[in-house]
Design a protein around this motif. Structure first.
Motif, PDB file in Angstrom:
ATOM      1  N   LEU A  71     -21.493 -23.268  -1.312  1.00  0.00           N
ATOM      2  CA  LEU A  71     -22.981 -23.623  -2.127  1.00  0.00           C
ATOM      3  C   LEU A  71     -23.946 -23.770  -0.974  1.00  0.00           C
ATOM      4  N   ASP A  72     -23.584 -24.387   0.049  1.00  0.00           N
ATOM      5  CA  ASP A  72     -24.646 -24.610   0.834  1.00  0.00           C
ATOM      6  C   ASP A  72     -25.087 -23.491   1.609  1.00  0.00           C
ATOM      7  N   GLU A  73     -23.959 -22.493   1.791  1.00  0.00           N
ATOM      8  CA  GLU A  73     -24.289 -21.221   2.572  1.00  0.00           C
ATOM      9  C   GLU A  73     -25.083 -20.376   1.711  1.00  0.00           C
ATOM     10  N   ILE A  74     -25.126 -20.267   0.440  1.00  0.00           N
ATOM     11  CA  ILE A  74     -25.991 -19.502  -0.420  1.00  0.00           C
ATOM     12  C   ILE A  74     -27.373 -19.919  -0.601  1.00  0.00           C
ATOM     13  N   GLY A  75     -27.764 -21.266   0.092  1.00  0.00           N
ATOM     14  CA  GLY A  75     -28.911 -21.913  -0.338  1.00  0.00           C
ATOM     15  C   GLY A  75     -29.322 -22.860  -1.163  1.00  0.00           C
ATOM     16  N   LEU A  76     -27.827 -23.412  -1.898  1.00  0.00           N
ATOM     17  CA  LEU A  76     -27.990 -24.341  -2.812  1.00  0.00           C
ATOM     18  C   LEU A  76     -27.491 -25.646  -1.958  1.00  0.00           C
ATOM     19  N   ASP A  77     -28.369 -26.013  -0.913  1.00  0.00           N
ATOM     20  CA  ASP A  77     -28.116 -26.800   0.169  1.00  0.00           C
ATOM     21  C   ASP A  77     -28.822 -28.148  -0.208  1.00  0.00           C
ATOM     22  N   LYS A  78     -29.856 -27.991  -0.697  1.00  0.00           N
ATOM     23  CA  LYS A  78     -30.904 -29.084  -1.158  1.00  0.00           C
ATOM     24  C   LYS A  78     -30.640 -29.577  -2.314  1.00  0.00           C
ATOM     25  N   LYS A  79     -31.024 -30.932  -2.494  1.00  0.00           N
ATOM     26  CA  LYS A  79     -30.444 -31.884  -3.702  1.00  0.00           C
ATOM     27  C   LYS A  79     -31.829 -32.788  -3.978  1.00  0.00           C
ATOM     28  N   ASN A  80     -31.891 -33.029  -5.208  1.00  0.00           N
ATOM     29  CA  ASN A  80     -32.736 -34.119  -5.714  1.00  0.00           C
ATOM     30  C   ASN A  80     -32.246 -35.604  -5.394  1.00  0.00           C
ATOM     31  N   SER A  81     -33.113 -36.518  -5.767  1.00  0.00           N
ATOM     32  CA  SER A  81     -32.739 -38.055  -5.501  1.00  0.00           C
ATOM     33  C   SER A  81     -31.494 -38.265  -6.468  1.00  0.00           C
ATOM     34  N   GLU A  82     -31.153 -37.484  -7.524  1.00  0.00           N
ATOM     35  CA  GLU A  82     -29.864 -37.960  -8.010  1.00  0.00           C
ATOM     36  C   GLU A  82     -28.898 -37.411  -7.633  1.00  0.00           C
ATOM     37  N   GLY A  83     -28.949 -36.212  -6.583  1.00  0.00           N
ATOM     38  CA  GLY A  83     -27.762 -35.653  -5.919  1.00  0.00           C
ATOM     39  C   GLY A  83     -27.232 -34.428  -6.647  1.00  0.00           C
ATOM     40  N   TRP A  84     -28.508 -33.751  -7.644  1.00  0.00           N
ATOM     41  CA  TRP A  84     -28.169 -32.353  -8.115  1.00  0.00           C
ATOM     42  C   TRP A  84     -28.659 -31.444  -7.310  1.00  0.00           C
ATOM     43  N   ARG A  85     -28.054 -30.312  -7.197  1.00  0.00           N
ATOM     44  CA  ARG A  85     -28.507 -29.321  -6.005  1.00  0.00           C
ATOM     45  C   ARG A  85     -29.849 -28.448  -6.740  1.00  0.00           C
ATOM     46  N   LEU A  86     -30.546 -28.026  -5.913  1.00  0.00           N
ATOM     47  CA  LEU A  86     -31.653 -27.378  -6.320  1.00  0.00           C
ATOM     48  C   LEU A  86     -31.478 -26.028  -6.203  1.00  0.00           C
ATOM     49  N   GLY A  87     -32.197 -24.993  -6.994  1.00  0.00           N
ATOM     50  CA  GLY A  87     -32.151 -23.686  -6.898  1.00  0.00           C
ATOM     51  C   GLY A  87     -33.257 -23.260  -6.042  1.00  0.00           C
ATOM     52  N   PRO A  88     -33.363 -21.736  -5.966  1.00  0.00           N
ATOM     53  CA  PRO A  88     -34.312 -21.284  -5.071  1.00  0.00           C
ATOM     54  C   PRO A  88     -35.618 -21.502  -5.515  1.00  0.00           C
ATOM     55  N   ASP A  89     -35.892 -21.938  -6.753  1.00  0.00           N
ATOM     56  CA  ASP A  89     -37.319 -22.423  -7.085  1.00  0.00           C
ATOM     57  C   ASP A  89     -37.518 -23.773  -6.932  1.00  0.00           C
ATOM     58  N   GLY A  90     -36.495 -24.521  -6.327  1.00  0.00           N
ATOM     59  CA  GLY A  90     -36.857 -26.019  -6.283  1.00  0.00           C
ATOM     60  C   GLY A  90     -36.705 -26.571  -7.376  1.00  0.00           C
ATOM     61  N   LYS A  91     -36.113 -26.334  -8.416  1.00  0.00           N
ATOM     62  CA  LYS A  91     -35.702 -27.006  -9.524  1.00  0.00           C
ATOM     63  C   LYS A  91     -34.437 -27.298  -9.459  1.00  0.00           C
ATOM     64  N   VAL A  92     -33.980 -28.420 -10.297  1.00  0.00           N
ATOM     65  CA  VAL A  92     -32.432 -28.517 -10.574  1.00  0.00           C
ATOM     66  C   VAL A  92     -31.700 -27.413 -11.264  1.00  0.00           C
ATOM     67  N   PHE A  93     -30.813 -26.921 -10.339  1.00  0.00           N
ATOM     68  CA  PHE A  93     -29.908 -25.743 -11.083  1.00  0.00           C
ATOM     69  C   PHE A  93     -29.033 -26.135 -12.243  1.00  0.00           C
ATOM     70  N   ASN A  94     -29.251 -25.682 -13.339  1.00  0.00           N
ATOM     71  CA  ASN A  94     -28.532 -25.940 -14.494  1.00  0.00           C
ATOM     72  C   ASN A  94     -27.318 -25.073 -14.801  1.00  0.00           C
ATOM     73  N   LEU A  95     -26.158 -25.376 -15.200  1.00  0.00           N
ATOM     74  CA  LEU A  95     -25.064 -24.773 -15.616  1.00  0.00           C
ATOM     75  C   LEU A  95     -24.784 -25.180 -16.966  1.00  0.00           C
ATOM     76  N   HIS A  96     -25.081 -24.322 -18.202  1.00  0.00           N
ATOM     77  CA  HIS A  96     -24.954 -24.992 -19.209  1.00  0.00           C
ATOM     78  C   HIS A  96     -23.732 -24.110 -19.971  1.00  0.00           C
ATOM     79  N   LEU A  97     -22.707 -24.661 -20.322  1.00  0.00           N
ATOM     80  CA  LEU A  97     -21.652 -24.112 -21.073  1.00  0.00           C
ATOM     81  C   LEU A  97     -21.572 -24.123 -22.538  1.00  0.00           C
ATOM     82  N   GLU A  98     -21.458 -23.183 -23.271  1.00  0.00           N
ATOM     83  CA  GLU A  98     -21.602 -23.354 -24.901  1.00  0.00           C
ATOM     84  C   GLU A  98     -19.976 -22.757 -25.212  1.00  0.00           C
ATOM     85  N   VAL A  99     -19.196 -23.668 -26.232  1.00  0.00           N
ATOM     86  CA  VAL A  99     -18.042 -23.232 -26.329  1.00  0.00           C
ATOM     87  C   VAL A  99     -17.877 -23.563 -27.916  1.00  0.00           C
TER      88      VAL A  99
END
Length: 195
Positions: free
Chosen positions: A81-109
């Motif tokens: 994850l660090d290698e692909i550029g998701l190495d930056k995190k916000n103050s809560e520890g969530w990885r930031l996407g290339p746009d600088g925003k928290v990257f969200n993964l939303h599962l619908e089941v």
């Protein structure tokens, strides 16, 4: 024994707990991240399958041997994850996407298969442990199908059976627009990349 009953645990042709990431979801940042195979490898490495077997299947399942590697290695997942550029995190520890925003993964089941919900709950926790902001929502099976057809599911967990027609189902939930292109002979959907 007293009543003459015999209990037998049968094998199943189904492979529950297959997670699918929509590679054609309509969000350029999403696509940039999930179309990198290392992202999907990281998610895979972050799954503790033995815990799922013990907690959801009471120990009556085996590690899959056919579809994907089964190693549980969160350290390697974090490295990828660090290698692909998701190495930056916000103050809560969530990885930031290339746009600088928290990257969200939303599962619908859906609840078509009962074990999908507890499996997905565990996936959410595993991926949160990797710093990926992950959520889940339980929806009606009919709505699930409608959202899958409309390319509106980011990610899902679905049972796969060992039937010949399941190849189309996998494409249907992991790359709906590419699948539509294929099934319409290029008249609709989106042409997939060569690989």
């Amino acid at each position: 024994e007293r009543s003459g009953f015999k209990t037998v645990v049968l094998e199943t042709h189904g492979r529950p707990g297959n997670f699918f990431i929509n590679l054609t979801y309509d969000d350029p940042v999403w696509r940039q991240v999930v179309q990198d195979v290392r992202f999907r490898q990281a998610l895979n490495l972050g799954i503790n399958r033995q815990e799922i077997i013990d907690a959801v299947y009471y120990g009556f399942a085996e590690l899959p041997t056919k579809w994907a590697p089964t190693e549980y290695n969160p350290e390697e997942a974090n490295r990828l994850l660090d290698e692909i550029g998701l190495d930056k995190k916000n103050s809560e520890g969530w990885r930031l996407g290339p746009d600088g925003k928290v990257f969200n993964l939303h599962l619908e089941v859906s609840t078509r298969v009962p074990e999908t919900v507890p499996e997905t709950e565990l996936l959410v926790e595993y991926w949160k442990d990797l710093g990926i902001y992950t959520t889940m929502k339980i929806i009606d099976n009919a709505l699930w199908g409608t959202r899958a057809n409309a390319n509106e599911l980011q990610a899902t967990v679905e049972r796969m059976e060992d039937y010949w027609w399941q190849g189309d189902v996998k494409a249907y939930v992991s790359a709906p627009l590419w699948n539509l292109y294929h099934t319409s002979n290029g008249a609709n959907g989106e042409e997939p990349p060569a690989d």
